[in-house]
Motif scaffolding. Structure first.
Motif, PDB file in Angstrom:
ATOM      1  N   PRO A 266      -6.449  -2.406  34.648  1.00 21.76           N
ATOM      2  CA  PRO A 266      -5.491  -1.371  34.248  1.00 21.76           C
ATOM      3  C   PRO A 266      -4.044  -1.744  34.534  1.00 21.76           C
ATOM      4  N   ASN A 267      -3.838  -2.766  35.364  1.00 16.62           N
ATOM      5  CA  ASN A 267      -2.481  -3.169  35.728  1.00 16.62           C
ATOM      6  C   ASN A 267      -1.961  -4.345  34.913  1.00 16.62           C
ATOM      7  N   TYR A 268      -2.780  -4.833  33.976  1.00 18.75           N
ATOM      8  CA  TYR A 268      -2.387  -5.998  33.171  1.00 18.75           C
ATOM      9  C   TYR A 268      -1.398  -5.575  32.091  1.00 18.75           C
ATOM     10  N   THR A 269      -0.265  -6.260  32.026  1.00 16.45           N
ATOM     11  CA  THR A 269       0.786  -5.891  31.063  1.00 16.45           C
ATOM     12  C   THR A 269       0.990  -6.947  29.986  1.00 16.45           C
ATOM     13  N   GLY A 270       0.171  -8.002  29.997  1.00 13.19           N
ATOM     14  CA  GLY A 270       0.286  -9.019  28.961  1.00 13.19           C
ATOM     15  C   GLY A 270      -0.264  -8.533  27.631  1.00 13.19           C
ATOM     16  N   GLU A 271      -0.055  -9.339  26.597  1.00  9.08           N
ATOM     17  CA  GLU A 271      -0.551  -8.976  25.270  1.00  9.08           C
ATOM     18  C   GLU A 271      -2.073  -8.875  25.295  1.00  9.08           C
ATOM     19  N   ARG A 272      -2.594  -7.815  24.695  1.00 10.02           N
ATOM     20  CA  ARG A 272      -4.031  -7.712  24.566  1.00 10.02           C
ATOM     21  C   ARG A 272      -4.370  -6.879  23.340  1.00 10.02           C
ATOM     22  N   GLY A 273      -5.652  -6.949  22.956  1.00  4.05           N
ATOM     23  CA  GLY A 273      -6.109  -6.271  21.749  1.00  4.05           C
ATOM     24  C   GLY A 273      -6.887  -5.016  22.051  1.00  4.05           C
ATOM     25  N   ASP A 274      -8.007  -4.838  21.341  1.00  3.57           N
ATOM     26  CA  ASP A 274      -8.713  -3.555  21.338  1.00  3.57           C
ATOM     27  C   ASP A 274     -10.032  -3.555  22.095  1.00  3.57           C
ATOM     28  N   VAL A 275     -10.432  -4.676  22.669  1.00  6.01           N
ATOM     29  CA  VAL A 275     -11.721  -4.721  23.372  1.00  6.01           C
ATOM     30  C   VAL A 275     -11.569  -4.103  24.761  1.00  6.01           C
ATOM     31  N   GLU A 276     -12.408  -3.123  25.047  1.00  6.14           N
ATOM     32  CA  GLU A 276     -12.360  -2.418  26.329  1.00  6.14           C
ATOM     33  C   GLU A 276     -13.333  -3.019  27.346  1.00  6.14           C
ATOM     34  N   LYS A 277     -14.463  -3.492  26.864  1.00  4.47           N
ATOM     35  CA  LYS A 277     -15.496  -4.065  27.735  1.00  4.47           C
ATOM     36  C   LYS A 277     -15.931  -5.407  27.158  1.00  4.47           C
ATOM     37  N   LEU A 278     -16.147  -6.369  28.029  1.00  5.92           N
ATOM     38  CA  LEU A 278     -16.654  -7.680  27.638  1.00  5.92           C
ATOM     39  C   LEU A 278     -17.934  -7.921  28.429  1.00  5.92           C
ATOM     40  N   VAL A 279     -19.053  -8.004  27.725  1.00  5.05           N
ATOM     41  CA  VAL A 279     -20.362  -8.176  28.362  1.00  5.05           C
ATOM     42  C   VAL A 279     -20.860  -9.594  28.101  1.00  5.05           C
ATOM     43  N   PHE A 280     -21.046 -10.367  29.170  1.00  4.55           N
ATOM     44  CA  PHE A 280     -21.690 -11.682  29.078  1.00  4.55           C
ATOM     45  C   PHE A 280     -23.174 -11.492  29.358  1.00  4.55           C
ATOM     46  N   LEU A 281     -23.991 -11.955  28.438  1.00  4.52           N
ATOM     47  CA  LEU A 281     -25.433 -11.761  28.536  1.00  4.52           C
ATOM     48  C   LEU A 281     -26.122 -13.118  28.601  1.00  4.52           C
ATOM     49  N   SER A 282     -27.004 -13.317  29.563  1.00  7.54           N
ATOM     50  CA  SER A 282     -27.747 -14.566  29.694  1.00  7.54           C
ATOM     51  C   SER A 282     -28.917 -14.584  28.715  1.00  7.54           C
ATOM     52  N   VAL A 283     -28.868 -15.533  27.771  1.00 10.96           N
ATOM     53  CA  VAL A 283     -29.924 -15.669  26.763  1.00 10.96           C
ATOM     54  C   VAL A 283     -30.227 -17.167  26.639  1.00 10.96           C
ATOM     55  N   PRO A 284     -31.145 -17.689  27.448  1.00 13.49           N
ATOM     56  CA  PRO A 284     -31.360 -19.139  27.484  1.00 13.49           C
ATOM     57  C   PRO A 284     -31.790 -19.750  26.158  1.00 13.49           C
ATOM     58  N   ASP A 285     -32.497 -19.003  25.323  1.00 17.85           N
ATOM     59  CA  ASP A 285     -33.050 -19.548  24.089  1.00 17.85           C
ATOM     60  C   ASP A 285     -32.033 -19.452  22.951  1.00 17.85           C
ATOM     61  N   ALA A 286     -31.689 -20.597  22.340  1.00 18.83           N
ATOM     62  CA  ALA A 286     -30.676 -20.607  21.277  1.00 18.83           C
ATOM     63  C   ALA A 286     -31.095 -19.771  20.084  1.00 18.83           C
ATOM     64  N   SER A 287     -32.377 -19.787  19.753  1.00 18.17           N
ATOM     65  CA  SER A 287     -32.835 -19.006  18.607  1.00 18.17           C
ATOM     66  C   SER A 287     -32.664 -17.512  18.865  1.00 18.17           C
ATOM     67  N   SER A 288     -32.842 -17.087  20.112  1.00 14.80           N
ATOM     68  CA  SER A 288     -32.636 -15.680  20.447  1.00 14.80           C
ATOM     69  C   SER A 288     -31.160 -15.314  20.370  1.00 14.80           C
ATOM     70  N   ARG A 289     -30.292 -16.220  20.800  1.00 15.24           N
ATOM     71  CA  ARG A 289     -28.852 -15.951  20.673  1.00 15.24           C
ATOM     72  C   ARG A 289     -28.458 -15.817  19.214  1.00 15.24           C
ATOM     73  N   ALA A 290     -28.998 -16.704  18.372  1.00 15.62           N
ATOM     74  CA  ALA A 290     -28.706 -16.626  16.940  1.00 15.62           C
ATOM     75  C   ALA A 290     -29.200 -15.316  16.350  1.00 15.62           C
ATOM     76  N   GLN A 291     -30.393 -14.897  16.773  1.00 20.75           N
ATOM     77  CA  GLN A 291     -30.954 -13.661  16.248  1.00 20.75           C
ATOM     78  C   GLN A 291     -30.126 -12.449  16.662  1.00 20.75           C
ATOM     79  N   LEU A 292     -29.627 -12.445  17.893  1.00 19.23           N
ATOM     80  CA  LEU A 292     -28.793 -11.337  18.353  1.00 19.23           C
ATOM     81  C   LEU A 292     -27.509 -11.235  17.533  1.00 19.23           C
ATOM     82  N   VAL A 293     -26.933 -12.381  17.187  1.00 18.53           N
ATOM     83  CA  VAL A 293     -25.733 -12.362  16.348  1.00 18.53           C
ATOM     84  C   VAL A 293     -26.087 -11.911  14.933  1.00 18.53           C
ATOM     85  N   SER A 294     -27.196 -12.395  14.400  1.00 18.93           N
ATOM     86  CA  SER A 294     -27.558 -12.076  13.016  1.00 18.93           C
ATOM     87  C   SER A 294     -27.825 -10.587  12.834  1.00 18.93           C
TER      88      SER A 294
END
Length: 554
Positions: free
Chosen positions: A254-282
């Motif tokens: 909340p104290n960051y004053t630099g340029e930023r866009g519209d994303v409020e939350k950034l979730v990093f998710l562990s998905v070891p299998d590349a095919s599963s990562r592709a499927q989540l995007v698709s």
């Protein structure tokens, strides 16, 4: 590709077990999205684009500490946390840096407001912006010094290599002038002096907050920083937001004053299998998935709601021949191997229209006009002649490969190399190493005859690319290659800013690496990103990261 046909291709992405894993991940993402007030799936449902960006990684590190570097996931998360002194100035470049690499003179301040080099080039005075951490502490020069001192004291690999070997910082490199001003001290002038500080492990920590948690046994607060990002960047988190091996959720600082866009939350998710990562995007259940296979990128190019970005990169895949070997140590032999390799055939067969065959001793991404002497040739007859002249008849080598580095395409490349080198009387025995840790250990110990590897420069610059593995004074030159002429040229490049004189030296370095190869480069890789549509304002820095905090809906 229609929605129906996409449904039939789920087994291509991962088979029935991959679909099961993906279903479980979708359910988990839905819970995360509910808790965050939105989810990646909104972009796929016809609703307005969610304010949550879901980023599917191959894994999560066990620590958020920049001193505990655990490969690509640490890098991906580290760059997103920001809090760097300097960043690449991509806004004014073609397609925001996607089409042309920013160079070491195209840097902007992030936490740094301004900088000024001394006339002798041996110091840089930096003035800091007004910045506040999520804990409410004001950024000072003491935070910078404590952060750098911490990296030095903990002997953190890449940052210390960048400071000691690339930019030649002084032993005690940060001199505090006042709360807002400090100097970077160097033993010799360097064109890389501030460019190295774009690397994610140099993110400035909130030392006021971390020091509340230090002990005699833990003077640098490693236990605290492992669970707390503690930066002045665009994101923050609580310890409970970091579930080791599963997910990390970042919220706006909340104290960051630099340029930023519209994303409020950034979730990093562990998905070891590349095919599963592709499927989540698709399916729209993730906005982005790292490290997909090229077959998957090709499929996603025709998937509704997905954009596949292909951007210039200085990353390269080399064949490494150990110069300590009595045969492979001969320059004529290494040159013969290079001449025997048909790079275009490799790229055409393996990469589904992505990436480029290496053409020069230096990456073509640098845009240097190369000479014929600096250009790789394919000439089997000349390769045979060189081997005969070196007194080498039919010979056999063991080639170590790993799907972890350079990637899952390693086996395909190795089979093609085996076939191509057989034409000059070289038998290639392929030994596959599954573990990323083990293949890196084999390389760092120099315990191999030949090895397929990946060169991803921490700073995309001709000097760094020449220095990284091919100079005899680099700690990463574990294979014994030494070329005094190349060393001399490399040092000259490192002292010069971008311009015609530097380009001429880079051209010379390219010629030397073709005539007497250290690493034999095979593939010039692109940065390939498969992202859900709905966001714009991607900044394509030469490190290939997303910088999600800049993204805007639209």
């Amino acid at each position: 590709m229609t929605k129906r046909s996409l449904g039939r291709t789920t087994r291509t992405f991962g088979g029935s077990s991959g679909v099961t894993r993906t279903a479980a991940l979708v359910a988990a993402i839905a819970l995360t999205a509910s808790a965050c007030g939105g989810g990646g799936g909104a972009a796929n449902s016809g609703q307005s684009v969610s304010s949550t960006f879901t980023y599917a990684l191959s894994g999560l590190p066990t620590s958020l500490d920049p001193a505990d570097y655990q490969g690509d996931p640490s890098r991906n998360i580290g760059f997103e946390l920001g809090s760097s002194l300097f960043r690449w100035g991509t806004e004014q470049l073609d397609n925001a840096g996607c089409d042309v690499l920013a160079n070491v003179d195209q840097l902007d301040g992030e936490l740094a407001e301004s900088h000024e080099r001394a006339a002798d080039g041996k110091s840089v005075k930096v003035t800091l912006r007004d910045a506040t951490s999520a804990a409410g502490n004001k950024l000072t020069s003491a935070d910078v010094k404590w952060t750098i001192d911490r990296l030095i004291a903990l002997k953190v690999g890449t940052p210390n290599t960048l400071m000691q070997d690339v930019a030649d910082y002084a032993t005690d490199p940060i001199k505090v002038v006042d709360d807002k001003t400090f100097e970077i001290l160097m033993d010799t002038p360097s064109a890389m002096d501030i460019a190295i500080l774009t690397w994610a492990q140099f993110r400035v920590l909130d030392s006021t907050e971390v020091k509340k948690h230090v002990t005699d046994a833990d003077p640098w607060g490693k236990e605290y920083v492992a669970r707390n990002s503690a930066t002045f960047g665009p994101w923050t988190q609580k310890p409970e937001d970091f579930v080791t091996g599963d997910r990390l959720t970042l919220s706006r600082n909340p104290n960051y004053t630099g340029e930023r866009g519209d994303v409020e939350k950034l979730v990093f998710l562990s998905v070891p299998d590349a095919s599963s990562r592709a499927q989540l995007v698709s399916t729209g259940n993730a906005n982005y998935g790292t490290g997909l296979q090229y077959e998957q990128y090709a499929q996603l190019k025709s998937t509704s709601g997905v954009e596949v970005q292909t951007c210039v990169s200085a990353d390269r895949i080399p064949l490494v021949l150990n110069a300590a070997d009595p045969v492979l140590g001969k320059p004529e032999v290494r040159q013969a191997f290079s001449l025997a390799i048909d790079r275009k055939t490799i790229v055409d067969a393996v990469y589904r229209g992505f990436n480029k065959p290496s053409q020069y001793g230096l990456s073509q991404a640098y845009g240097i006009e190369h000479t014929d002497a600096g250009t790789y040739a394919h000439d089997v007859d000349e390769a045979k002649r060189l081997l005969a002249g070196a007194g080498v008849g039919a010979t056999s080598i063991t080639l170590h490969i790993s799907p972890a580095r350079p990637g899952p395409e390693a086996e395909q490349i190795a089979i093609l190399l085996k076939d191509q080198l057989a034409k000059i009387g070289v038998e290639v025995k392929i030994q596959t190493i599954a573990s990323a840790t083990e293949i890196n250990t084999i390389f760092h110990d120099g315990n191999f005859q030949a090895l397929l590897y990946l060169e991803p420069p921490a700073v995309a610059d001709p000097y760094y690319s020449v220095f990284l593995y091919n100079s005899s004074f680099s700690k990463l030159n574990t294979f014994g290659y030494a070329n005094p002429e190349l060393d001399a040229v490399a040092r000259q490049i490192g002292a010069l800013s971008p311009g015609p004189e530097r380009d001429e030296l880079a051209k010379k370095a390219s010629e030397l690496q073709v005539a007497n190869p250290g690493l034999i480069y095979l593939v010039d890789r692109d940065f390939v990103h498969a992202v859900r549509t709905g966001f714009t304002n991607y900044q394509h820095a030469p490190n290939g990261e997303m910088f999600v905090h800049t993204l805007k809906r639209g």
